[in-house]
Design an enzyme around this catalytic site. Structure first.
Site, PDB file in Angstrom:
ATOM      1  N   GLN A 162       2.937   9.958   1.563  1.00 34.10           N
ATOM      2  CA  GLN A 162       4.245   9.292   1.593  1.00 34.10           C
ATOM      3  C   GLN A 162       5.127   9.726   0.429  1.00 34.10           C
ATOM      4  O   GLN A 162       6.345   9.540   0.484  1.00 34.10           O
ATOM      5  CB  GLN A 162       4.074   7.773   1.579  1.00 34.10           C
ATOM      6  CG  GLN A 162       3.434   7.252   2.859  1.00 34.10           C
ATOM      7  CD  GLN A 162       3.390   5.749   2.870  1.00 34.10           C
ATOM      8  OE1 GLN A 162       2.449   5.157   2.352  1.00 34.10           O
ATOM      9  NE2 GLN A 162       4.408   5.116   3.438  1.00 34.10           N
TER      10      GLN A 162
ATOM     11  N   GLY B 241       0.847  -1.189   0.000  1.00 35.79           N
ATOM     12  CA  GLY B 241       0.000   0.000   0.000  1.00 35.79           C
ATOM     13  C   GLY B 241       0.877   1.232   0.000  1.00 35.79           C
ATOM     14  O   GLY B 241       2.050   1.172   0.401  1.00 35.79           O
TER      15      GLY B 241
ATOM     16  N   HIS C  37      -2.467   7.079   7.423  1.00 35.29           N
ATOM     17  CA  HIS C  37      -1.552   8.042   6.784  1.00 35.29           C
ATOM     18  C   HIS C  37      -2.280   9.322   6.392  1.00 35.29           C
ATOM     19  O   HIS C  37      -1.702  10.405   6.422  1.00 35.29           O
ATOM     20  CB  HIS C  37      -0.938   7.432   5.517  1.00 35.29           C
ATOM     21  CG  HIS C  37       0.303   6.632   5.765  1.00 35.29           C
ATOM     22  ND1 HIS C  37       1.433   7.165   6.332  1.00 35.29           N
ATOM     23  CD2 HIS C  37       0.610   5.338   5.485  1.00 35.29           C
ATOM     24  CE1 HIS C  37       2.373   6.232   6.400  1.00 35.29           C
ATOM     25  NE2 HIS C  37       1.904   5.104   5.894  1.00 35.29           N
TER      26      HIS C  37
ATOM     27  N   HIS D 298      -3.830   0.876   8.037  1.00 38.03           N
ATOM     28  CA  HIS D 298      -2.518   1.517   7.967  1.00 38.03           C
ATOM     29  C   HIS D 298      -2.545   2.698   6.986  1.00 38.03           C
ATOM     30  O   HIS D 298      -2.084   3.805   7.313  1.00 38.03           O
ATOM     31  CB  HIS D 298      -1.487   0.463   7.534  1.00 38.03           C
ATOM     32  CG  HIS D 298      -0.086   0.972   7.439  1.00 38.03           C
ATOM     33  ND1 HIS D 298       0.911   0.577   8.294  1.00 38.03           N
ATOM     34  CD2 HIS D 298       0.485   1.856   6.581  1.00 38.03           C
ATOM     35  CE1 HIS D 298       2.033   1.205   7.969  1.00 38.03           C
ATOM     36  NE2 HIS D 298       1.805   1.978   6.932  1.00 38.03           N
ATOM     37  N   GLU D 299      -3.080   2.462   5.795  1.00 37.56           N
ATOM     38  CA  GLU D 299      -3.068   3.514   4.768  1.00 37.56           C
ATOM     39  C   GLU D 299      -4.016   4.653   5.137  1.00 37.56           C
ATOM     40  O   GLU D 299      -3.700   5.830   4.915  1.00 37.56           O
ATOM     41  CB  GLU D 299      -3.419   2.930   3.395  1.00 37.56           C
ATOM     42  CG  GLU D 299      -2.475   1.841   2.905  1.00 37.56           C
ATOM     43  CD  GLU D 299      -1.002   2.232   2.941  1.00 37.56           C
ATOM     44  OE1 GLU D 299      -0.677   3.423   2.787  1.00 37.56           O
ATOM     45  OE2 GLU D 299      -0.170   1.334   3.160  1.00 37.56           O
TER      46      GLU D 299
ATOM     47  N   CYS E 219       6.360  -0.071   7.406  1.00 34.61           N
ATOM     48  CA  CYS E 219       5.912   1.125   6.677  1.00 34.61           C
ATOM     49  C   CYS E 219       7.060   1.647   5.827  1.00 34.61           C
ATOM     50  O   CYS E 219       8.190   1.739   6.313  1.00 34.61           O
ATOM     51  CB  CYS E 219       5.470   2.199   7.670  1.00 34.61           C
ATOM     52  SG  CYS E 219       4.936   3.742   6.894  1.00 34.61           S
ATOM     53  N   LEU E 220       6.764   1.996   4.595  1.00 34.19           N
ATOM     54  CA  LEU E 220       7.799   2.503   3.686  1.00 34.19           C
ATOM     55  C   LEU E 220       8.358   3.845   4.154  1.00 34.19           C
ATOM     56  O   LEU E 220       9.421   4.260   3.700  1.00 34.19           O
ATOM     57  CB  LEU E 220       7.235   2.642   2.267  1.00 34.19           C
ATOM     58  CG  LEU E 220       6.786   1.325   1.619  1.00 34.19           C
ATOM     59  CD1 LEU E 220       6.119   1.605   0.275  1.00 34.19           C
ATOM     60  CD2 LEU E 220       7.954   0.364   1.451  1.00 34.19           C
TER      61      LEU E 220
HETATM   62 ZN    ZN Z   1       2.959   3.361   5.895  1.00 30.23          ZN
END
Ligand code: ZN
Length: 188
Positions: free
Chosen positions: A51, A46, A145, A141-142, A99-100
């Site tokens: 991000q 995702g 953000h 999670h997304e 998480c990226l």
């Molecule tokens: Zn993330």
């Protein structure tokens, strides 16, 4: 299309509420295409617009369930309704999240088992997806953000403190840091 740089925790856009999308134009299409490409290259399951430094309420996801069904899509201006979150401690083997924007790290986190995602797609057509298990976790999670919340902000102790120490040790937690999928090597 382009792979975009991914912001690392500390970049202000990651820690603010993103704005509703109002213009469904070619710029939005290009943004979403870049988000898919960046997510695939990272790789991730995702990616939310903040991000890549864009403070808009958009995320993409790509998840293959246990039956091998690939769930891939975009949601714009989403709402998320979630089930109850258990107060039991997160399982350190099966409930590990990453998480990226906190690249290479993973920590246990309890999430709701079920989630219902609604919103619209690029053509402003309604989206409604019922998810459970990992798919529901990805949505939670997304969606977080878009409200400026990272999963590390939700960790229970001792993980909260450990994660903050690691973020500090990595020199993160300040503006201006990012990485480019496919180019920058990250240690897992
Ligand atoms: Zn993330």
């Amino acid at each position: 299309m382009a792979i975009r740089r991914i912001c690392i925790t500390g970049e202000p856009v990651l820690h603010q509420r993103a704005q509703e999308v109002t213009e469904f134009d070619d710029n939005l299409r290009e943004l979403v295409q870049d988000m898919y490409e960046t997510m695939d290259k990272a790789p991730g399951v995702g990616l939310a617009a903040p991000q890549i430094g864009v403070g808009l309420r958009v995320f993409v996801y790509d998840y293959a369930d246990d039956d091998g069904n690939e769930r891939r899509g975009v949601v714009i201006n989403p709402e998320l309704s979630i089930g109850e979150v258990s107060t039991e401690p997160a399982d350190e083997d099966t409930e590990i999240e990453g998480c990226l924007s906190v690249p290479g790290e993973r920590f246990p986190l309890k999430r709701a088992e079920t989630a219902v995602l609604t919103g619209v797609d690029l053509d402003q057509q309604p989206v409604r997806i019922e998810a459970d298990g990992w798919f529901a976790r990805i949505f939670q999670h997304e969606f977080d953000h878009l409200d400026g919340t990272l999963y590390v902000n939700r960790l229970a102790e001792p993980w909260q403190e450990i994660s903050q120490d690691i973020i500090a040790d990595n020199g993160w937690g300040k503006p201006g840091l990012s990485w480019l999928p496919g180019k920058d090597k990250l240690e897992a």
